[in-house]
Every structure is written in C-alpha cells, then in structure tokens.
Design a protein around this motif. Structure first.
Motif, PDB file in Angstrom:
ATOM      1  N   GLY A   1      -5.054  26.955 -13.576  1.00 23.35           N
ATOM      2  CA  GLY A   1      -4.894  27.130 -12.128  1.00 23.35           C
ATOM      3  C   GLY A   1      -4.909  25.697 -10.802  1.00 23.35           C
ATOM      4  N   VAL A   2      -6.179  24.791 -12.058  1.00 28.11           N
ATOM      5  CA  VAL A   2      -6.204  23.988 -10.792  1.00 28.11           C
ATOM      6  C   VAL A   2      -5.448  23.293 -10.972  1.00 28.11           C
ATOM      7  CG1 VAL A   2      -8.053  21.355 -10.741  1.00 28.11           C
ATOM      8  CG2 VAL A   2      -9.048  23.591 -11.000  1.00 28.11           C
ATOM      9  N   LYS A   3      -4.718  23.155 -12.800  1.00 22.70           N
ATOM     10  CA  LYS A   3      -3.471  22.206 -12.893  1.00 22.70           C
ATOM     11  C   LYS A   3      -2.068  22.648 -12.203  1.00 22.70           C
ATOM     12  CE  LYS A   3      -5.513  19.110 -15.641  1.00 22.70           C
ATOM     13  NZ  LYS A   3      -4.864  17.747 -15.046  1.00 22.70           N
TER      14      LYS A   3
ATOM     15  N   ALA B   1       1.145   8.685 -13.603  1.00 20.49           N
ATOM     16  CA  ALA B   1       1.536   9.224 -12.512  1.00 20.49           C
ATOM     17  C   ALA B   1       3.487   9.899 -13.686  1.00 20.49           C
ATOM     18  CB  ALA B   1       2.899   7.715 -12.908  1.00 20.49           C
ATOM     19  N   ASN B   2       3.440   9.894 -15.108  1.00 22.14           N
ATOM     20  CA  ASN B   2       4.369  10.819 -15.931  1.00 22.14           C
ATOM     21  C   ASN B   2       3.680  11.804 -16.488  1.00 22.14           C
ATOM     22  OD1 ASN B   2       5.717   8.242 -15.777  1.00 22.14           O
ATOM     23  ND2 ASN B   2       5.238   7.407 -18.292  1.00 22.14           N
ATOM     24  N   ALA B   3       1.931  11.775 -16.815  1.00 22.78           N
ATOM     25  CA  ALA B   3       1.655  13.652 -16.916  1.00 22.78           C
ATOM     26  C   ALA B   3       1.719  14.072 -15.900  1.00 22.78           C
ATOM     27  CB  ALA B   3       0.562  13.332 -17.444  1.00 22.78           C
ATOM     28  N   ASN B   4       1.903  13.684 -14.431  1.00 26.25           N
ATOM     29  CA  ASN B   4       2.178  14.854 -13.399  1.00 26.25           C
ATOM     30  C   ASN B   4       3.520  15.285 -13.490  1.00 26.25           C
ATOM     31  OD1 ASN B   4       0.023  15.372 -11.543  1.00 26.25           O
ATOM     32  ND2 ASN B   4       1.559  14.836 -10.006  1.00 26.25           N
ATOM     33  N   ASP B   5       4.765  14.079 -13.893  1.00 24.47           N
ATOM     34  CA  ASP B   5       5.568  14.696 -13.913  1.00 24.47           C
ATOM     35  C   ASP B   5       6.257  15.470 -15.136  1.00 24.47           C
ATOM     36  OD1 ASP B   5       6.225  12.499 -12.079  1.00 24.47           O
ATOM     37  OD2 ASP B   5       6.916  11.570 -13.427  1.00 24.47           O
ATOM     38  N   LYS B   6       5.359  15.592 -15.990  1.00 22.35           N
ATOM     39  CA  LYS B   6       5.849  16.443 -17.273  1.00 22.35           C
ATOM     40  C   LYS B   6       5.000  18.014 -16.754  1.00 22.35           C
ATOM     41  CE  LYS B   6       5.900  15.924 -22.274  1.00 22.35           C
ATOM     42  NZ  LYS B   6       5.270  14.890 -23.123  1.00 22.35           N
TER      43      LYS B   6
ATOM     44  N   GLY C   1       4.275  19.240 -25.515  1.00 23.31           N
ATOM     45  CA  GLY C   1       2.879  18.618 -25.433  1.00 23.31           C
ATOM     46  C   GLY C   1       2.330  18.732 -24.271  1.00 23.31           C
ATOM     47  N   ILE C   2       2.738  19.652 -23.384  1.00 20.08           N
ATOM     48  CA  ILE C   2       1.157  19.488 -22.681  1.00 20.08           C
ATOM     49  C   ILE C   2       0.432  20.445 -23.105  1.00 20.08           C
ATOM     50  CG2 ILE C   2       0.387  20.072 -20.326  1.00 20.08           C
ATOM     51  CD1 ILE C   2       3.644  20.296 -19.418  1.00 20.08           C
ATOM     52  N   GLU C   3      -0.977  19.631 -23.863  1.00 19.34           N
ATOM     53  CA  GLU C   3      -2.276  20.346 -24.109  1.00 19.34           C
ATOM     54  C   GLU C   3      -3.510  20.333 -23.027  1.00 19.34           C
ATOM     55  OE1 GLU C   3      -2.862  21.119 -27.083  1.00 19.34           O
ATOM     56  OE2 GLU C   3      -0.973  20.478 -27.960  1.00 19.34           O
ATOM     57  N   ILE C   4      -2.739  21.868 -22.592  1.00 16.44           N
ATOM     58  CA  ILE C   4      -3.937  22.155 -21.622  1.00 16.44           C
ATOM     59  C   ILE C   4      -5.013  23.465 -22.272  1.00 16.44           C
ATOM     60  CG2 ILE C   4      -2.160  23.554 -20.504  1.00 16.44           C
ATOM     61  CD1 ILE C   4      -3.390  22.605 -18.071  1.00 16.44           C
ATOM     62  N   ASN C   5      -6.123  22.919 -21.421  1.00 19.42           N
ATOM     63  CA  ASN C   5      -7.199  24.255 -21.836  1.00 19.42           C
ATOM     64  C   ASN C   5      -6.828  25.753 -20.360  1.00 19.42           C
ATOM     65  OD1 ASN C   5      -8.897  23.080 -23.493  1.00 19.42           O
ATOM     66  ND2 ASN C   5      -9.970  22.889 -22.191  1.00 19.42           N
ATOM     67  N   GLU C   6      -6.977  26.759 -21.439  1.00 30.53           N
ATOM     68  CA  GLU C   6      -6.207  27.829 -19.861  1.00 30.53           C
ATOM     69  C   GLU C   6      -7.078  28.226 -18.754  1.00 30.53           C
ATOM     70  OE1 GLU C   6      -4.830  32.133 -20.286  1.00 30.53           O
ATOM     71  OE2 GLU C   6      -6.656  31.981 -22.372  1.00 30.53           O
ATOM     72  N   ALA C   7      -8.429  27.666 -18.699  1.00 37.60           N
ATOM     73  CA  ALA C   7      -9.699  27.443 -17.987  1.00 37.60           C
ATOM     74  C   ALA C   7      -8.885  26.275 -17.051  1.00 37.60           C
ATOM     75  CB  ALA C   7     -10.547  27.584 -17.839  1.00 37.60           C
TER      76      ALA C   7
ATOM     77  N   ALA D   1       1.240  -1.467  -0.057  1.00 39.14           N
ATOM     78  CA  ALA D   1       0.176  -0.538  -0.243  1.00 39.14           C
ATOM     79  C   ALA D   1       0.441   1.424   0.274  1.00 39.14           C
ATOM     80  CB  ALA D   1      -1.555   0.171   0.665  1.00 39.14           C
ATOM     81  N   ASP D   2       2.127   1.552   1.044  1.00 38.40           N
ATOM     82  CA  ASP D   2       2.791   2.632   0.893  1.00 38.40           C
ATOM     83  C   ASP D   2       3.489   2.698  -0.538  1.00 38.40           C
ATOM     84  OD1 ASP D   2       2.084   3.152   3.695  1.00 38.40           O
ATOM     85  OD2 ASP D   2       3.324   2.061   4.785  1.00 38.40           O
ATOM     86  N   HIS D   3       3.755   1.687  -0.549  1.00 41.38           N
ATOM     87  CA  HIS D   3       4.618   1.881  -2.364  1.00 41.38           C
ATOM     88  C   HIS D   3       4.055   2.351  -3.055  1.00 41.38           C
ATOM     89  CE1 HIS D   3       7.124   1.386  -5.860  1.00 41.38           C
ATOM     90  NE2 HIS D   3       6.184   0.123  -5.972  1.00 41.38           N
ATOM     91  N   GLU D   4       2.994   1.923  -3.532  1.00 47.18           N
ATOM     92  CA  GLU D   4       1.717   2.245  -4.555  1.00 47.18           C
ATOM     93  C   GLU D   4       1.084   3.574  -3.755  1.00 47.18           C
ATOM     94  OE1 GLU D   4       0.645  -2.673  -5.203  1.00 47.18           O
ATOM     95  OE2 GLU D   4      -1.134  -0.784  -4.458  1.00 47.18           O
ATOM     96  N   PHE D   5       0.557   3.964  -3.367  1.00 51.74           N
ATOM     97  CA  PHE D   5       0.290   5.310  -2.762  1.00 51.74           C
ATOM     98  C   PHE D   5       1.624   6.413  -3.216  1.00 51.74           C
ATOM     99  CE2 PHE D   5      -2.769   3.968   0.157  1.00 51.74           C
ATOM    100  CZ  PHE D   5      -3.643   4.316  -1.148  1.00 51.74           C
ATOM    101  N   ASP D   6       2.899   6.438  -2.684  1.00 49.32           N
ATOM    102  CA  ASP D   6       4.020   6.324  -3.258  1.00 49.32           C
ATOM    103  C   ASP D   6       4.612   7.205  -4.635  1.00 49.32           C
ATOM    104  OD1 ASP D   6       4.578   7.873  -0.705  1.00 49.32           O
ATOM    105  OD2 ASP D   6       5.489   5.948  -0.330  1.00 49.32           O
ATOM    106  N   ALA D   7       3.811   6.212  -5.537  1.00 48.48           N
ATOM    107  CA  ALA D   7       4.617   5.651  -6.959  1.00 48.48           C
ATOM    108  C   ALA D   7       3.463   6.574  -7.680  1.00 48.48           C
ATOM    109  CB  ALA D   7       4.290   4.793  -7.213  1.00 48.48           C
ATOM    110  N   ILE D   8       2.263   6.960  -7.334  1.00 48.13           N
ATOM    111  CA  ILE D   8       1.952   7.809  -7.845  1.00 48.13           C
ATOM    112  C   ILE D   8       0.910   8.820  -6.712  1.00 48.13           C
ATOM    113  CG2 ILE D   8      -0.311   6.219  -7.780  1.00 48.13           C
ATOM    114  CD1 ILE D   8      -1.387   8.168 -10.629  1.00 48.13           C
ATOM    115  N   SER D   9       1.221  10.288  -7.551  1.00 46.52           N
ATOM    116  CA  SER D   9       0.899  11.371  -6.511  1.00 46.52           C
ATOM    117  C   SER D   9      -0.869  11.416  -6.660  1.00 46.52           C
ATOM    118  CB  SER D   9       1.378  12.770  -6.876  1.00 46.52           C
ATOM    119  OG  SER D   9       0.403  13.470  -8.513  1.00 46.52           O
ATOM    120  N   ALA D  10      -1.496  12.263  -5.299  1.00 48.77           N
ATOM    121  CA  ALA D  10      -2.441  12.270  -5.108  1.00 48.77           C
ATOM    122  C   ALA D  10      -3.964  12.865  -6.379  1.00 48.77           C
ATOM    123  CB  ALA D  10      -2.731  12.871  -3.533  1.00 48.77           C
ATOM    124  N   THR D  11      -2.994  13.658  -6.640  1.00 47.52           N
ATOM    125  CA  THR D  11      -3.364  14.487  -8.266  1.00 47.52           C
ATOM    126  C   THR D  11      -3.420  13.329  -9.206  1.00 47.52           C
ATOM    127  OG1 THR D  11      -2.336  16.144  -7.439  1.00 47.52           O
ATOM    128  CG2 THR D  11      -3.073  15.963  -9.822  1.00 47.52           C
ATOM    129  N   GLY D  12      -1.838  12.682  -9.898  1.00 48.55           N
ATOM    130  CA  GLY D  12      -2.665  11.973 -10.577  1.00 48.55           C
ATOM    131  C   GLY D  12      -3.453  10.649 -10.290  1.00 48.55           C
TER     132      GLY D  12
END
Length: 624
Positions: free
Chosen positions: A474-476, A440-445, A465-471, A341-352
């Motif tokens: 702030g959240v990202k 995990a990689n998307a968040n690293d970017k 290569g980060i496609e993101i809406n301006e709106a 569990a601990d390793h798996e929670f660390d491997a990907i962030s809360a946001t990811g």
C-alpha cells in the motif's frame, strides 16, 4: 524555500511589508519598462490582491531594481546587519526560529571576536616587513583605518562607503586575505554589536526592507531562495557553501594545501577533513581559488585550464561547451552548480529521495571531526546549522532546498565508498552517482509494474525482480503514484499534506493547482475484484476536505486511483453532492504517463483530472 511557497504559508499581514516594497518598485519602474507594466496590468495594478505565483512573476520582473534598492539600504546599516545576513543566507537557515537565529548570531559573534583577538596578537608580535601573512594583514588594517579616519577628519560619522568597500575588497583579493579575516579586522576597528536586542532590531529592519518574512504563529524567520540569491550577489558570494563543498571534495590533498598556504593557514598535521572545513568557513572567494589558489606557482595557463576541464568531469557537469579560457571554464562550473537544484530534484522523485535518505540513515557509519561516532542526522544537523529540536526528514530538507546530491556530498569520499559497499552497489564509476541511480531506478521499476502493484500481485512483482513485503504494498503504491504525478509535472505538495494530516486523518496525496485550489488524491490497492468500499472511502475523503478548507484551501476535486472500480462505487461517486470526485484506474494513469513521456512537448494540465466520474484515460492520453 521558493518565494511562491513562502507566500502560500503566510497570512496577509505577514506578507504586507514585502508586498509594499514590491508595489513601490513596480510602480516606479513600470513607466519605463513594458515587461513590468504588463505584469502589473495582469493583476489590475493591485499587488495586494495578487496570487503567490503572480507576486513571484512581479518579483522576477523587478529583480534588478530590487537588488539595487536592497544594496542601497544595506549600505546604510552597520556591521551587525552584515553579520546577520551572512548567517541567514547560509544553507539550511532559510527557515529558522527567531530564538535559534539569536543563538547562531551569538555563536558567530564569539568566533569572530576570538579570530579578531588572535589577529591582533599576530599583528602586535610581528615586527618584520617580509610581506608574510601577518604583514599583509597589517597593510589591510592600516588601509581600513584610513577609510574610517577620512570621515572623522572632515567631521563626519566614520563609515565605509561603497567606493571604499570596493577598493578594500580589491586590496584583500591581491593581499590574499580571506573574508573571515576581513570581517575580523573590521571588528577590531569598529566592534560589531552583540546581544538579543541587536538581532531583533536587525530582523525588524530586514522585514521592513522586504527581505525576510516572519511567521508569527511559529516564530520563524523565512527567507526565500530568490532573495538569498540577491543577497549573495550583493555580498559578492558567487557560490553557496554546499556547492563549494562539492568542489573541495574532488580536489586533491595537495591542492587543498595550496589554497590554505595562499591565505597563511596552517597545513602541517592537518587532516583532509580539517582542510576542507577551514576553507569552507574562511569565506575564500571561489573564483580566486579556481583561477589561482589551488595551483602551484609554476603551473602555466594551459595546465590550469586542463585541470578545470578534469574538474568539470569530476563534478559530473553536463555542459554543451566547457569554454576555452580559464574564466570561461570557471563560469561553466559556477553556473552549473548554481542552477543544479531543480535538475537534481527532478532526477529523483520525492519517493526515491525518501527511500535513499532512509537507507543512508540506516547504513551510514561516520565520525565527527574529533573521531566520535556520528549518525547521518547529526552530520546534517551540524553542517546545516539546524536546531536540535527540529525534526530532520526529507520534507524539511526539500523545504530548505537541500537536494539528494547535497546530502551525499556531506559525506567524505571514503564514507560514501563505504556506504556504497554497504548498499551492495557496483564499485565501478562515481560512488555518489551509483547511489543516486540505484534509488531512481528502483522507483522506475515500480512504475513499470504499476498495475501489478495496484492489484497486489506479489508473484508478478517477484517475477520482474521486485522483492516487497505484502504489508508494504500500500505504501509503495502510494509512493509510486506520487512519483507518476510528479513526472507529469504536477505540484505534489508534501508540505501542505503534512500540515493538514493528523494521527487519525492522513491524506495520501495533495496536488496544488493554484495558490488556493487543490486536488486531494487517494491511492487504493485491491487484491481481487473491483474496488468497492465507497462508504469508508467517502468518510475518509470528506474528513480531508474539511481539514483543507479549514486552512483556507478550496478542494477543486478528489481523485481516487485504484486497479478498477465496482459499478456501485462509480455510481455512488457520481451521485455524491458533497464533493466532486474523479475516478482513475491504475492502468489508465500509467497510460497517461506513458503518453506524456513519449511526447517531445507534452501538453498536460491538472484540470484534465477534474472532469468528474470515471475518467477516460485513453482520451486524456490522446490529448497530451
């Protein structure tokens, strides 16, 4: 939920029974144990005044004594207690309303009673002694009855002692009788009590033992992960159901059929999903399954060891040594899954995790056991026995210790492949791993381009290569900030943030630095020039501070992160007498993060963020 988090959500009265139990154990064990004695000395031998982390440390110190104490008390309880504990220790039931626990108990009792009646019919209709499954059930029932009548013969209350229980467990193992059948046969000999009053009495008894907590405000039963582990050990359960499910997912259909045949279960015209569900809910011992049941009788020891070697690889278990003997390889599998569990929670962030969960909810197209279309939320609710009124989100799943891996293993192998294709991910390799790595990689970017994100620089983000809406910027930015702070091993407390936020006042980040002390974080983006909106920001953070303090938390610092700050903003923050404010640029936080990642043994503390004023990131980075 971890014990420390459970303690932080309750008042002193709600914690009192557990603390009293812990106090007695520590006082009794301290004279002969130096470790426990030192732990007690740190809190001046006053456990009731200790912090949540100190109580957790004491609990870990007396874990063996605690287990022995609970085992002795449970041995004096009736079978209804064992049934309730089996429910409370299942995945997803660590936090549950009392009324829902009562419903689960009634549902479990009805299923158990139905199985008991079916076994009785099988025993009555079986007249042969061919050592078939019905005959083996009869042998076990007769032995169980002798255990009861032995007491009655000497004019004592009928009861199964620990010694008799160990003999019956060994008998069930060799007769290949599953746990659910053992409980059903006991129910035939000594019926388990049903009803709301039975559950209430058992819950009160468990609270008095120091096993569960009851939040009176929410009418919820809470049982910490550490206590669940102890209860599983007492029950002889070596692996949680969610981890057993992972093993079953990678077994072949033939191996699943072998397991079912070993316990006299039906295999003809039974789907793979039904086979997995039957094994999962039968309580079959995982060690028996891995050492004996899944193999053909003709398979020799070497062939069985090779199969376990492949199973370790299929489960993506990264072990330095996989062992040589069959038992050693089983130990590697069980230990790895139990500590995953601990390793798996660390491997990907809360946001990811949140992004992955949202994507799964949107793209998952599954069916239930009857072929009816099913959403991911419905699948999670059913498999983890979560109440219909309970909101299913990442925060709740994390509180229940359900990792991103656990969610993906709720999906069948075919469903997860279809999901991978819907997400347009590579087909090569393990599909579950591909999904996890993608998020995990998307968040690293985003972290790599953190400064551009803070400045809302769409062109710079698009160039990498980060496609993101301006709106959504702030959240990202807020999510990327949380990820960086988590990577710095700070305790980003989403549960507390959720509890203090209102529709009007919504803090971005809360960092717990002790049981009572917190840092409130605000992540601000700014497209052009320096961030200069001090009046509006000041009103926001002071509203958050008031809400936190109303919940008994002390706000040690407010941390504001932005691309840069105007001189007026810096001076206003330094002169503010109502709150302590630290300012940190986005580039500065990234600099600290990079220094932390570069060090083999980094030395970083949340206290470095509480100096006040505009923080000098280069000095903090050098001190790591």
């Amino acid at each position: 939920m971890k014990l420390s988090h459970v303690l932080s959500t309750l008042n002193q009265i709600e914690k009192s029974k557990f603390i009293t139990c812990l106090d007695k154990l520590c006082s009794s064990a301290a004279p002969g144990d130096e470790v426990i004695s030192k732990a007690l000395s740190k809190v001046n031998r006053q456990i009731k005044d200790a912090s949540g982390s100190e109580i957790t440390h004491l609990f870990n110190a007396v874990a063996i004594q605690y287990q022995d104490s609970i085992r002795e008390k449970l041995a004096l309880s009736d079978a209804s207690m064992a049934l309730l504990i089996n429910i409370l220790t299942r995945d997803g039931n660590g936090i549950a309303r009392i009324s829902w626990v009562e419903q689960l108990y009634n549902r479990e009792w009805e299923a158990l009673d139905a199985l008991a009646q079916q076994i009785q019919q099988d025993l009555d209709s079986n007249l042969t002694e061919d050592y078939g499954h019905a005959h083996r059930l009869k042998i076990f029932r007769d032995c169980l009855n002798v255990a009861y009548t032995n007491d009655e013969r000497i004019n004592r209350q009928a009861n199964i002692t620990d010694d008799e229980r160990s003999i019956l467990n060994t008998l069930a193992h060799h007769l290949k009788i599953s746990h659910d059948e053992v409980v059903a046969i006991e129910h035939l000999s000594e019926p388990i009590k049903a009803g709301k009053q039975t559950v209430e009495n058992c819950l009160q008894e468990l609270r008095d033992m120091g096993v569960i907590f009851v939040n009176r405000k929410t009418s919820e039963v809470l049982i910490p992960d550490e206590v669940v582990t102890v209860l599983n050990q007492i029950q002889g359960k070596e692996l949680a159901d969610k981890h057993l499910l992972r093993i079953l997912r990678v077994l072949s259909d033939a191996e699943l059929s072998n397991v079912l045949k070993s316990y006299g279960k039906r295999i003809r015209s039974v789907s793979r999903a039904e086979k997995i569900s039957t094994i999962l809910h039968s309580g079959i011992a995982v060690r028996d399954m891995l050492s004996r049941d899944l193999f053909d009788e003709a398979d020799n020891q070497n062939k069985r060891k090779e199969r376990l070697k492949q199973l370790i690889a299929d489960l993506d278990i990264d072990a330095d040594k996989i062992g040589f003997t069959l038992d050693e390889r089983i130990d590697v599998i069980l230990q790895s899954l139990n500590t995953a569990a601990d390793h798996e929670f660390d491997a990907i962030s809360a946001t990811g995790y949140k992004e992955m969960f949202d994507a799964l909810v949107q793209n998952f197209q599954g069916t239930d056991a009857t072929g009816v279309p099913e959403t991911l939320i419905q699948r999670i609710r059913f498999e983890y026995e979560l109440e219909e009124t309970e909101e299913i989100n990442v925060e709740r799943l994390r509180a229940l210790s359900i990792t991103p891996h656990d969610v993906l293993y709720l999906l069948t192998n075919d469903e997860v492949k279809e999901l991978r294709d819907n997400l347009k991910l590579p087909r090569k390799g393990n599909p579950r791993t591909n999904i996890l790595e993608a998020f995990a990689n998307a968040n690293d970017k985003l972290i790599e381009n953190y400064a551009a994100l803070a400045k809302r620089d769409l062109l710079a983000l698009k160039a990498v290569g980060i496609e993101i809406n301006e709106a959504d910027i702030g959240v990202k930015f807020e999510e990327a900030t949380k990820t960086i702070l988590e990577q710095l091993e700070l305790d980003v407390d989403e549960e507390l943030r959720k509890s203090i936020n209102t529709a009007k006042d919504k803090a971005d980040i809360i960092i717990s630095i002790s049981d009572d002390d917190i840092i409130i974080g605000e992540a601000k983006t700014c497209k052009e020039g320096d961030f200069a909106k001090y009046s509006a920001t000041s009103r926001q953070i002071k509203a958050y501070v008031n809400r936190c303090e109303n919940q008994g938390k002390r706000v040690a610092q407010v941390l504001i992160i932005a691309p840069s700050f105007s001189q007026d903003f810096i001076e206003s923050a330094e002169m503010d007498t109502e709150v302590n404010i630290s300012l940190l640029t986005a580039e500065g936080l990234k600099q600290i993060y990079d220094a932390y990642k570069a060090k083999r043994r980094p030395n970083f503390s949340a206290r470095l963020l509480t100096k006040g004023g505009l923080l000098k990131a280069e000095l903090i980075a050098k001190s790591i």
